[in-house]
Structures are given as structure tokens and as C-alpha cells.
Design a protein around this motif. Structure first.
Motif, PDB file in Angstrom:
ATOM      1  N   GLN A 177       0.819  -1.209   0.000  1.00  0.00           N
ATOM      2  CA  GLN A 177       0.000   0.000   0.000  1.00  0.00           C
ATOM      3  C   GLN A 177       0.856   1.264   0.000  1.00  0.00           C
ATOM      4  O   GLN A 177       0.564   2.224  -0.714  1.00  0.00           O
ATOM      5  N   GLN A 180       2.368   1.682  -3.442  1.00  0.00           N
ATOM      6  CA  GLN A 180       1.371   2.176  -4.398  1.00  0.00           C
ATOM      7  C   GLN A 180       1.080   3.655  -4.159  1.00  0.00           C
ATOM      8  O   GLN A 180       0.922   4.427  -5.106  1.00  0.00           O
ATOM      9  N   ALA A 181       1.033   4.063  -2.894  1.00  0.00           N
ATOM     10  CA  ALA A 181       0.800   5.469  -2.578  1.00  0.00           C
ATOM     11  C   ALA A 181       1.955   6.347  -3.050  1.00  0.00           C
ATOM     12  O   ALA A 181       1.764   7.535  -3.351  1.00  0.00           O
TER      13      ALA A 181
END
Length: 209
Positions: A177, A180-181
């Protein structure tokens, strides 16, 4: 003591092959937390594919090896895109079972194409004979396996430490996550990881062959 040192030296050659296989296994697990039960079949497929190019198709050794490595990378991309990417969001056990299904499928394909009897690689792919280090005698093939395996591991270490793709793979392995951020294409990293992992398994397959 001489016998013991000879066994240690031979073990280093075999261990280099296992190290490559372990790398292929760990790469996939670290990036996606998936236990890949098809590692052995990918290794065997690489060994059979290279044998077919060298023995059945009579390709030059260098070309057969290059095509086998390319096949490994392409196979990794295809497996990730067709079999595993659709499993994103599914329970982890379902993804693991998918790798088990891939293992069974590859095993069946290899048996169908090449049959069950053992195959012999042609002479000249890796020099044969023995090498003497004082009183220690080691098969030349195992020395070459150790050298090739060590070079392969060193290349991967440099790839992870010095290239942008390698850094992205390390970031993805730490936290999907967060990666991806930060703008990293996690799906593309998964595909690259599978391509590298199966390519490494193909190298190990050639050395085992």
C-alpha cells in the motif's frame, strides 16, 4: 580431512544451484506473500526446454541458453498475468492453490512433450572432468556451477541495490500500500518479479541438467 574438504567444495557447487532456486522462491514470497509450489516444475521446464533446443533442434549452445532464459522471463510474465493477477483480492490460500495447479499443469505438459525417461545434456555445455586444488579433487562441473551461481546472485544483488526497478521491488516487498501510494506500479512490479524468479529458475534448471 582431504575427503571432508572435497565434500565441502562439492557441496558449494550444489549449494549455488539451490541458492538460485531459493532466490526464485523468496523473490515471489517477499513481493506478494505467495508461496510458489511450482518452483520445482519451473526449474525442470527450463532444463527440458534448453535440452530440446540443444539436442532436438540442434541450436548452438549460446543461442539455446539465451532462448531458454528469454523463455523463463516470458513464462513468468504469462503466468503472473493470466493465472495470478485475476486472483488479486482473493484469499491467500486460493492464490497458493493456484500455484499448486500451475505445478500440476506444467508437470503434465512436460510429461506429454518429453516423456518420462531421463535426458542427457550434450557435452560442452559445461566443461567436464576434475579440478585439483592441492589434494582436493572436485568435479569441474560443480566448480562451474558454483561460479555461475555466485555470479547470478551477485548480479541480482546489484540489481536490487543499484537500479530503480530493484528499489521499487524492495519497496513493494516492504509494504504494497505504501509503495502504491508513492506512485509505484505494484502490478507491474509483481509481473517483473515473476519474470526474474522464473528466469533464475531456468538458470538453475540448466545447471541441474
Amino acid at each position: 580431512m582431504t575427503t571432508f574438504l572435497g565434500l565441502v567444495a562439492s557441496g558449494l557447487g550444489v549449494g549455488a544451484i539451490y541458492g538460485l532456486v531459493a532466490l526464485g522462491f523468496v523473490l515471489i514470497y517477499k513481493s506478494s506473500k505467495v508461496i510458489n509450489f511450482a518452483v520445482g516444475e519451473f526449474l525442470a521446464f527450463g532444463a527440458y526446454f534448453c535440452w530440446a533446443l540443444l539436442v532436438q533442434a540442434h541450436f548452438p549452445t549460446w543461442l539455446g541458453v539465451i532462448l531458454t532464459l528469454a523463455m523463463g522471463a516470458i513464462l513468468g510474465l504469462v503466468v503472473e498475468h493470466l493465472a495470478l493477477r485475476p486472483m488479486i483480492g482473493q484469499p491467500l490460500l486460493a492464490v497458493i492453490m493456484a500455484t499448486l495447479a500451475i505445478s500440476i499443469l506444467l508437470s503434465g505438459i512436460m510429461t506429454l512433450i518429453w516423456g518420462g525417461p531421463p535426458k542427457a545434456y550434450p557435452h560442452g555445455l559445461i566443461p567436464r572432468g576434475i579440478m585439483e586444488f592441492g589434494d582436493i579433487v572436485v568435479p569441474t562441473q560443480l566448480v562451474w556451477c558454483f561460479v555461475i551461481g555466485t555470479i547470478g546472485i551477485a548480479i541480482l544483488i546489484l540489481f536490487f541495490q543499484r537500479t530503480k526497478s530493484g528499489l521499487f521491488m524492495r519497496a513493494t516487498a516492504e509494504d504494497h500500500q505504501v509503495a502504491q501510494a508513492a506512485g509505484i506500479g505494484v502490478k507491474g512490479i509483481f509481473a517483473l518479479t515473476w519474470a526474474i524468479a522464473i528466469l533464475v529458475c531456468a538458470v538453475a534448471g540448466i545447471l541441474v541438467g
